[in-house]
Design a protein around this motif. Structure first.
Motif, PDB file in Angstrom:
ATOM      1  N   MET A 359      56.361   6.919  46.520  1.00  0.00           N
ATOM      2  CA  MET A 359      57.270   6.039  47.265  1.00  0.00           C
ATOM      3  C   MET A 359      58.598   6.735  47.553  1.00  0.00           C
ATOM      4  O   MET A 359      59.151   6.605  48.651  1.00  0.00           O
ATOM      5  CB  MET A 359      57.523   4.762  46.459  1.00  0.00           C
ATOM      6  CG  MET A 359      56.512   3.663  46.688  1.00  0.00           C
ATOM      7  SD  MET A 359      57.058   2.125  45.908  1.00  0.00           S
ATOM      8  CE  MET A 359      56.031   0.945  46.813  1.00  0.00           C
ATOM      9  N   SER A 360      59.106   7.459  46.577  1.00  0.00           N
ATOM     10  CA  SER A 360      60.373   8.175  46.774  1.00  0.00           C
ATOM     11  C   SER A 360      60.216   9.277  47.819  1.00  0.00           C
ATOM     12  O   SER A 360      61.127   9.523  48.619  1.00  0.00           O
ATOM     13  CB  SER A 360      60.851   8.768  45.452  1.00  0.00           C
ATOM     14  OG  SER A 360      61.188   7.741  44.549  1.00  0.00           O
ATOM     15  N   LEU A 361      59.057   9.938  47.822  1.00  0.00           N
ATOM     16  CA  LEU A 361      58.790  10.962  48.833  1.00  0.00           C
ATOM     17  C   LEU A 361      58.792  10.354  50.229  1.00  0.00           C
ATOM     18  O   LEU A 361      59.424  10.873  51.150  1.00  0.00           O
ATOM     19  CB  LEU A 361      57.446  11.626  48.535  1.00  0.00           C
ATOM     20  CG  LEU A 361      56.979  12.704  49.518  1.00  0.00           C
ATOM     21  CD1 LEU A 361      57.918  13.899  49.504  1.00  0.00           C
ATOM     22  CD2 LEU A 361      55.558  13.156  49.175  1.00  0.00           C
ATOM     23  N   ALA A 362      58.090   9.220  50.389  1.00  0.00           N
ATOM     24  CA  ALA A 362      58.035   8.564  51.694  1.00  0.00           C
ATOM     25  C   ALA A 362      59.413   8.066  52.117  1.00  0.00           C
ATOM     26  O   ALA A 362      59.818   8.214  53.276  1.00  0.00           O
ATOM     27  CB  ALA A 362      57.043   7.402  51.646  1.00  0.00           C
ATOM     28  N   ASN A 363      60.147   7.489  51.172  1.00  0.00           N
ATOM     29  CA  ASN A 363      61.479   6.985  51.491  1.00  0.00           C
ATOM     30  C   ASN A 363      62.434   8.120  51.852  1.00  0.00           C
ATOM     31  O   ASN A 363      63.260   7.998  52.765  1.00  0.00           O
ATOM     32  CB  ASN A 363      62.029   6.196  50.306  1.00  0.00           C
ATOM     33  CG  ASN A 363      63.291   5.440  50.642  1.00  0.00           C
ATOM     34  OD1 ASN A 363      63.304   4.623  51.558  1.00  0.00           O
ATOM     35  ND2 ASN A 363      64.362   5.707  49.918  1.00  0.00           N
ATOM     36  N   GLY A 364      62.325   9.242  51.158  1.00  0.00           N
ATOM     37  CA  GLY A 364      63.192  10.380  51.436  1.00  0.00           C
ATOM     38  C   GLY A 364      62.979  10.967  52.816  1.00  0.00           C
ATOM     39  O   GLY A 364      63.924  11.423  53.466  1.00  0.00           O
ATOM     40  N   VAL A 365      61.740  10.949  53.296  1.00  0.00           N
ATOM     41  CA  VAL A 365      61.437  11.462  54.639  1.00  0.00           C
ATOM     42  C   VAL A 365      62.165  10.650  55.704  1.00  0.00           C
ATOM     43  O   VAL A 365      62.527  11.168  56.756  1.00  0.00           O
ATOM     44  CB  VAL A 365      59.910  11.451  54.884  1.00  0.00           C
ATOM     45  CG1 VAL A 365      59.584  11.732  56.341  1.00  0.00           C
ATOM     46  CG2 VAL A 365      59.237  12.488  53.992  1.00  0.00           C
ATOM     47  N   GLY A 366      62.406   9.363  55.417  1.00  0.00           N
ATOM     48  CA  GLY A 366      63.109   8.506  56.378  1.00  0.00           C
ATOM     49  C   GLY A 366      64.582   8.350  56.095  1.00  0.00           C
ATOM     50  O   GLY A 366      65.214   7.428  56.628  1.00  0.00           O
TER      51      GLY A 366
END
Length: 445
Positions: A359-366
Motif C-alpha cells: 500500500m505504501s508503494l502504491a501510495n508513494g507512486v502517486g
C-alpha cells in the motif's frame, strides 16, 4: 543582480522558521494517526467505533478548511501556526486523559480542526518567504518533509508505548512536537519581514508579488506579465489564502463540471489514501498485533512511502499525470482486495505486513498527484479560489472514507469494508482514465 538577491535571501532562516516547525508538526501527526484507532480499542470501542473516532481527525480537517483561510488572513501565517499548535495541544491533552471513546473523539476532532489551520498557514508562509525562482522546489520539499514526519512519527510512538506500556502515552509525542513548533516560531525571526514571534507585520513590510518580481527579474514570466495574470506562486501568502477561501461554494458552482467529473476522481484518491491510514491500524487490532508492533510496521511502511515522493514527480513530468495516478489507484485497490481475501487465512499477520508495504508503494507512486492536477487545472486569472475548491473536494473524500469503513464494519465485517474500498478504487481509476485526457489533453513534460 542575481547575486544580490541571493545574498538578501536568508535560506537558513527559512529552513528554521518554515521547514522545522512543519517537520515537527508532521512527526507528531505521524505518531498519533496510526495510534488513534488502537487507543479507541484500548478504551473499549468496537472496531466500527474505533474507525469512527479515527475518522474525526479528517472530518475536523474538512470542517477546518472553510474558516482557516479567514483566520490566516486576519492574524497572519506565523500567528495562525502558533495558535493551531496550541489548540492541538489542548486536543491532545484531552486524548491522553480520555476515560472513554467519546472523550477521545472530542480531542481527536480538535486536533483535526487545528491541523487544517496549520497546514494552510504553513503553505501561505512558504509562499511569502520563498523567492519565486525556487518556490516550486521549496514547496515540493515541504511535501517531502510531511512524508518524513509520517515515516518517523510511528517509530517514536512505538518506542513511547513500549517504555510506558500505555497506548495513550503516544499522544505526548505530538504534544512535545507542537510545543517545539510553537517555540521555534516564537524565537526565530521571520526572514521575509524581520518580525519575531507574535508581532504581526504591517502589510507595507511584507513582500508583495510586485516586489518579488522586482528583486528577481530572472524569474519573471514575460508572457504572464503581459497578459496581466498571476500564478499561485506569485501571490503573497496572506493574499493567496484569502482568495482561496473566498466564495468556496460559489467557486464550486462556477467550476462544477470539472469538479464533479475529475474532482470526483480526486475525492476518491483522497478516500483511498485516508482509508489506508484507518484500515491498517484496525486490521492490526483484528489480527492481534500489540500496539508497539503495529506502530513499528506502519512506520516501516511509511519509509517506503517517503522514499518515493521525488520519483513520483519524475514520473508525472516524464510520462504524464496518468502514469502516476493510475498505478496509485489500481495498486491501492488491489491491496484492499488482498486484505479482504486474507481475512480467513492462518498467516493473516504476514499478509498484513506485506499488504501494508505494498500500500505504501502504491501510495508513494502517486505522491503529489492531487496538488499537481489542481495546479494544471487552475485558471490563470484567478487560481486561488479554484485551488481552494479542489482541495475541498479531495478533503471531502478523505473525510468520507473512514466513515464508510466504520459504517460497513459495523454492518458487516472489516473484510467487507476493505472490499468496498477496493471497489471504490477501481471506480476512481476509471474516472481518472476517462477525464484526465479530456481536461489535460497534452502530455506535460
Amino acid at each position: 543582480m542575481t547575486s544580490t538577491t541571493n545574498d538578501a535571501f536568508d535560506l537558513r532562516g527559512v529552513l528554521l522558521s518554515g521547514f522545522l516547525p512543519a517537520a515537527l508538526f508532521a512527526i507528531g501527526e505521524g505518531a498519533i494517526i496510526p495510534i488513534i484507532p488502537i487507543a479507541a480499542d484500548s478504551l473499549g470501542a468496537s472496531l466500527a467505533i474505533a474507525g469512527f473516532v479515527a475518522s474525526l481527525i479528517l472530518v475536523g480537517e474538512l470542517i477546518g478548511d472553510v474558516p482557516s483561510g479567514v483566520v490566516v488572513a486576519r492574524i497572519g501565517e506565523r500567528n495562525a501556526m502558533i495558535g493551531a499548535a496550541v489548540v492541538s495541544v489542548v486536543g491532545l491533552l484531552v486524548c491522553t486523559v480520555a476515560p472513554n471513546p467519546l472523550v477521545l473523539a472530542v480531542g481527536v476532532f480538535l486536533v483535526g480542526l487545528s491541523t487544517a489551520v496549520f497546514a494552510l498557514a504553513r503553505h501561505a508562509y512558504m509562499t511569502t518567504a520563498i523567492p519565486l525562482r525556487i518556490r516550486a522546489r521549496a514547496l515540493s520539499s515541504l511535501g517531502g518533509v510531511f512524508r518524513f514526519g509520517y515515516f518517523v512519527g510511528p517509530f517514536l510512538a512505538a518506542g513511547v508505548i513500549h517504555l510506558t506500556g500505555t497506548t495513550q502515552s503516544a499522544f505526548w509525542v505530538h504534544v512535545v512536537c507542537c510545543l517545539g513548533a510553537a517555540v521555534v516560531l516564537l524565537v526565530i525571526r521571520d526572514p521575509a519581514t524581520g518580525v519575531r514571534g507574535l508581532q504581526r507585520p504591517t502589510r507595507a513590510s511584507r513582500p508583495t508579488a510586485t516586489d518579488a518580481a522586482a528583486t528577481d527579474a530572472t524569474a519573471t514570466d514575460v508572457s504572464a506579465t503581459t497578459a496581466g495574470t498571476t500564478r499561485p506562486g506569485e501571490l503573497e501568502g496572506e493574499q493567496f489564502v484569502e482568495e482561496e477561501s473566498h466564495g468556496l461554494f460559489q467557486t464550486i458552482r462556477a467550476h462544477h463540471r470539472v469538479l464533479v467529473r475529475l474532482g470526483s476522481g480526486a475525492a476518491l484518491i483522497g478516500a483511498m489514501r485516508a482509508g489506508r491510514q484507518v484500515i491498517l491500524p484496525l486490521w492490526a487490532v483484528s489480527v492481534g498485533l500489540d500496539d508497539s508492533t503495529a506502530a513499528l510496521v506502519i512506520g516501516i511502511a511509511g519509509a517506503v512511502d517517503f522514499a518515493l515522493f521525488y520519483t513520483s514527480g519524475q514520473i508525472m513530468d516524464r510520462w504524464g499525470r496518468l502514469a502516476s495516478a493510475l498505478p496509485c489507484m489500481l495498486g491501492l485497490s488491489i491491496c484492499y482486495f488482498l486484505l479482504a481475501w486474507s481475512d480467513h487465512l492462518d498467516a493473516r499477520v504476514g499478509w498484513f505486513v506485506a499488504v501494508a508495504m505494498a500500500m505504501s508503494l502504491a501510495n508513494g507512486v502517486g505522491s503529489g498527484i492531487l496538488m499537481t492536477l489542481g495546479a494544471d487545472l487552475a485558471p490563470a486569472d484567478r487560481p486561488a479560489p479554484f485551488l481552494g475548491a479542489w482541495r475541498f473536494t479531495g478533503d471531502l473524500g478523505s473525510a468520507a472514507a473512514p466513515l464508510v469503513i466504520s459504517g460497513v464494519t459495523a454492518l458487516a465485517t472489516i473484510a467487507v469494508a476493505s472490499g468496498v474500498m477496493g471497489v471504490l478504487g477501481l471506480v476512481g481509476a476509471g474516472i481518472l482514465l476517462r477525464y484526465v485526457p479530456r481536461y489535460l489533453p497534452r502530455t506535460l513534460r
